[in-house]
Design a protein around this motif. Structure first.
Motif, PDB file in Angstrom:
ATOM      1  N   ASP A  22      14.911  40.464  31.481  1.00 25.51           N
ATOM      2  CA  ASP A  22      15.987  38.922  31.432  1.00 25.51           C
ATOM      3  C   ASP A  22      17.737  39.300  31.197  1.00 25.51           C
ATOM      4  O   ASP A  22      18.070  38.539  31.812  1.00 25.51           O
ATOM      5  N   LEU A  24      17.337  38.686  35.010  1.00 24.18           N
ATOM      6  CA  LEU A  24      16.908  37.580  35.419  1.00 24.18           C
ATOM      7  C   LEU A  24      18.609  36.367  35.466  1.00 24.18           C
ATOM      8  O   LEU A  24      19.265  35.419  35.751  1.00 24.18           O
ATOM      9  N   ASP A  39      17.430  35.904  40.596  1.00 21.16           N
ATOM     10  CA  ASP A  39      16.585  34.759  40.438  1.00 21.16           C
ATOM     11  C   ASP A  39      15.789  34.613  41.582  1.00 21.16           C
ATOM     12  O   ASP A  39      14.622  34.012  42.094  1.00 21.16           O
ATOM     13  N   HIS A  79       5.245  37.358  28.938  1.00 24.74           N
ATOM     14  CA  HIS A  79       7.043  36.585  28.853  1.00 24.74           C
ATOM     15  C   HIS A  79       7.190  36.968  30.305  1.00 24.74           C
ATOM     16  O   HIS A  79       8.448  35.360  30.983  1.00 24.74           O
ATOM     17  N   CYS A  80       6.628  37.812  31.172  1.00 29.85           N
ATOM     18  CA  CYS A  80       6.997  37.425  32.689  1.00 29.85           C
ATOM     19  C   CYS A  80       6.303  36.081  33.259  1.00 29.85           C
ATOM     20  O   CYS A  80       6.827  35.349  33.669  1.00 29.85           O
ATOM     21  N   ALA A  91       6.242  33.015  31.752  1.00 26.30           N
ATOM     22  CA  ALA A  91       6.037  32.144  31.121  1.00 26.30           C
ATOM     23  C   ALA A  91       7.710  31.631  31.805  1.00 26.30           C
ATOM     24  O   ALA A  91       8.282  30.681  31.592  1.00 26.30           O
ATOM     25  N   LYS A  92       8.444  32.841  32.339  1.00 22.63           N
ATOM     26  CA  LYS A  92       9.928  32.987  33.402  1.00 22.63           C
ATOM     27  C   LYS A  92       9.121  33.057  34.659  1.00 22.63           C
ATOM     28  O   LYS A  92       9.989  32.480  35.558  1.00 22.63           O
TER      29      LYS A  92
END
Length: 270
Positions: free
Chosen positions: A140, A143, A149, A170-171, A173-174
């Protein structure tokens, strides 16, 4: 499953050096592998490069990854590390450069080394950038920073005894792909009764079942092997389809068992 930037599977080269890694890469390329995973710390970039040159394959056919060690994260040192890797491999560009481990105790600010890595990408030294061994909080943080990005993957330890589910999900989902290192838990999967039973049902090996379970979770695998027959079996594992019940059984093997946990590691999510 989503489309992946990283070819599935890759060939890991950790602990392989000199002729051993040349032979491993050579046989893998002959079998159809096109994703090679190395690192500055492995001390085998030059040998991997030699195998690439000897293969006769066009550079554009390969996906070549290396990683920058945690003591080279100051921007000038990071850039020099990438340039040295290019020289070691004997190539004009890398496909992916990863931060091997986050800076211990944040001695080097993440903003500094991510910007330096992004600058290497802008210069054309590497097509993609990513990270390895980053936690949820570190992902997080990354990012939210300039260059963050552009991160395409987080390479982390994943195998049936360390599902690493929170971080994986988590990764993903991102929008960050997960690459699983040590997917066979350095051979420990071969001794597990559950994996053996499921393997028997598929006329496969426990190693193939472990890989099939990871691949079913939409994760890239990079098993290491020096034997052509094992490399071939690892490729065949991609075609194994596990039932929902088999997936649940393997899920149940998770015991948070880490193989890679050095004293400079971050505080893990589980």
């Amino acid at each position: 499953m989503r489309d992946h930037i990283l070819p599935q599977p890759g060939l890991g080269t950790y602990r392989l050096k000199e002729q051993a890694v040349i032979d491993s890469v050579t046989s893998a390329l002959e079998l159809g592998y096109r994703h090679l995973d190395s690192a500055k710390m492995y001390g085998n970039e030059t040998a991997v490069g030699k195998a690439i040159q000897q293969s006769g394959l066009d550079r554009s056919e390969l996906f070549l990854t290396t990683k920058i060690w945690w003591d080279q994260l100051e921007p000038e040192a990071l850039t020099a590390s990438v340039e040295q890797s290019l020289e070691n491999f004997g190539v004009e560009w890398l496909d992916l450069v990863l931060i091997h481990w986050p800076s211990p105790d944040a001695q080097v600010p993440m903003a500094d080394y991510l910007e330096a890595l992004a600058q290497c990408r802008r210069r054309g030294l590497t097509r993609h950038i990513g990270v390895s061994n980053f936690t949820i909080a570190q992902i997080d943080e990354a990012l939210a920073l300039p260059g963050g990005d552009q991160i395409i993957t987080n390479q982390i330890e994943v195998h049936p005894f360390l599902a690493n589910r929170q971080l994986v999900e988590h990764c993903q989902a991102k929008g960050i792909e997960v690459t699983a290192y040590m997917p066979l838990a350095v051979g420990r999967v071969m001794e597990d009764a559950t994996l053996k039973r499921i393997a028997d049902a598929h006329d496969a090996t426990p190693a193939q079942i472990a890989l099939a379970w990871i691949v079913a979770r939409d994760i890239i695998v990079i098993p290491s092997s020096t034997k052509a027959e094992h490399q071939k079996a690892n490729l065949a594992a991609l075609d194994i389809r596990l039932s929902d019940e088999e997936m649940r059984e393997i899920d149940g093997l998770d015991r948070g068992e880490r193989v890679a946990n050095p004293d400079f590691a971050p505080v893990w999510d589980q």
